[in-house]
Motif scaffolding. Structure first.
Motif, PDB file in Angstrom:
ATOM      1  N   GLU A  12       0.824  -1.207   0.000  1.00 19.18           N
ATOM      2  CA  GLU A  12       0.000   0.000   0.000  1.00 19.18           C
ATOM      3  C   GLU A  12       0.858   1.257   0.000  1.00 19.18           C
ATOM      4  N   ASP A  13       1.965   1.231   0.747  1.00 19.71           N
ATOM      5  CA  ASP A  13       2.882   2.381   0.733  1.00 19.71           C
ATOM      6  C   ASP A  13       3.468   2.586  -0.667  1.00 19.71           C
ATOM      7  N   ALA A  14       3.863   1.489  -1.312  1.00 21.41           N
ATOM      8  CA  ALA A  14       4.420   1.581  -2.667  1.00 21.41           C
ATOM      9  C   ALA A  14       3.367   2.082  -3.654  1.00 21.41           C
ATOM     10  N   ASN A  30      -6.915   3.471   4.012  1.00 17.30           N
ATOM     11  CA  ASN A  30      -7.523   2.509   4.923  1.00 17.30           C
ATOM     12  C   ASN A  30      -8.820   3.054   5.539  1.00 17.30           C
ATOM     13  N   TRP A  31      -9.652   3.649   4.670  1.00 14.12           N
ATOM     14  CA  TRP A  31     -10.942   4.170   5.125  1.00 14.12           C
ATOM     15  C   TRP A  31     -11.887   3.003   5.381  1.00 14.12           C
ATOM     16  N   ARG A  32     -12.537   3.032   6.543  1.00  6.50           N
ATOM     17  CA  ARG A  32     -13.407   1.920   6.934  1.00  6.50           C
ATOM     18  C   ARG A  32     -14.833   2.385   7.191  1.00  6.50           C
ATOM     19  N   GLU A  37     -13.471  -1.883   3.773  1.00  7.82           N
ATOM     20  CA  GLU A  37     -12.377  -0.910   3.772  1.00  7.82           C
ATOM     21  C   GLU A  37     -11.930  -0.595   2.355  1.00  7.82           C
ATOM     22  N   LEU A  38     -11.608   0.677   2.130  1.00  6.68           N
ATOM     23  CA  LEU A  38     -10.945   1.102   0.900  1.00  6.68           C
ATOM     24  C   LEU A  38      -9.473   1.332   1.219  1.00  6.68           C
ATOM     25  N   ASP A  39      -8.592   0.771   0.415  1.00  9.12           N
ATOM     26  CA  ASP A  39      -7.157   0.914   0.685  1.00  9.12           C
ATOM     27  C   ASP A  39      -6.692   2.351   0.499  1.00  9.12           C
ATOM     28  N   ILE A  40      -7.009   2.929  -0.655  1.00 14.91           N
ATOM     29  CA  ILE A  40      -6.569   4.296  -0.966  1.00 14.91           C
ATOM     30  C   ILE A  40      -7.706   5.003  -1.698  1.00 14.91           C
ATOM     31  N   CYS A  51      -8.926   3.112  -4.832  1.00 18.15           N
ATOM     32  CA  CYS A  51      -7.901   2.187  -5.322  1.00 18.15           C
ATOM     33  C   CYS A  51      -7.789   0.979  -4.396  1.00 18.15           C
ATOM     34  N   GLU A  52      -7.990  -0.183  -4.961  1.00 19.07           N
ATOM     35  CA  GLU A  52      -7.784  -1.438  -4.249  1.00 19.07           C
ATOM     36  C   GLU A  52      -6.365  -1.898  -4.562  1.00 19.07           C
ATOM     37  N   VAL A  53      -5.623  -2.262  -3.527  1.00 20.46           N
ATOM     38  CA  VAL A  53      -4.231  -2.681  -3.700  1.00 20.46           C
ATOM     39  C   VAL A  53      -4.141  -4.166  -3.359  1.00 20.46           C
TER      40      VAL A  53
END
Length: 117
Positions: A12-14, A30-32, A37-40, A51-53
């Protein structure tokens, strides 16, 4: 289990760094909500993008993007709509992208698929 969690965080950082290098503004990570949850969540200069990672060490169990089943795609769309509603953003202008990452030489190779659902 810690290794799996660490891999996901590094992925996720990358992915966030990759999107930032494209000039995208990272709005949320990491919105919940109760549905998941959505990653970004980012803004690409034209609109909001959920964005799903998906990060893997190999394709031994399939390509990272194969993890996006029709059911997962429906859930991602629902989560994007929920995020838009909470943040006062028009859901019709929101899209969902998937970033598939594979570990490679200490870093990641990234495949970015736009508008997956």
């Amino acid at each position: 289990m810690t290794t799996h969690i660490d891999l996901g965080r590094r992925g996720e950082d990358a992915a966030a760094a990759y999107l930032g290098a494209l000039g995208w503004k990272i709005i949320d990570r990491n919105w919940r909500c109760p549905e998941g949850e959505l990653d970004i969540v980012a803004h690409d200069g034209r609109g909001h993008v959920a964005c799903e990672v998906k990060t893997r060490t190999s394709v031994r169990f399939g390509d990272p993007l194969e993890a996006i089943t029709p059911a997962k795609a429906r859930r991602l769309r629902l989560l994007a709509w929920r995020w838009a509603a909470v943040h006062g953003v028009g859901a019709t202008g929101m899209r969902v992208d998937v970033l598939g990452l594979l570990t490679e030489g200490g870093g990641f190779s990234i495949r970015h698929h736009r508008e997956v659902c």
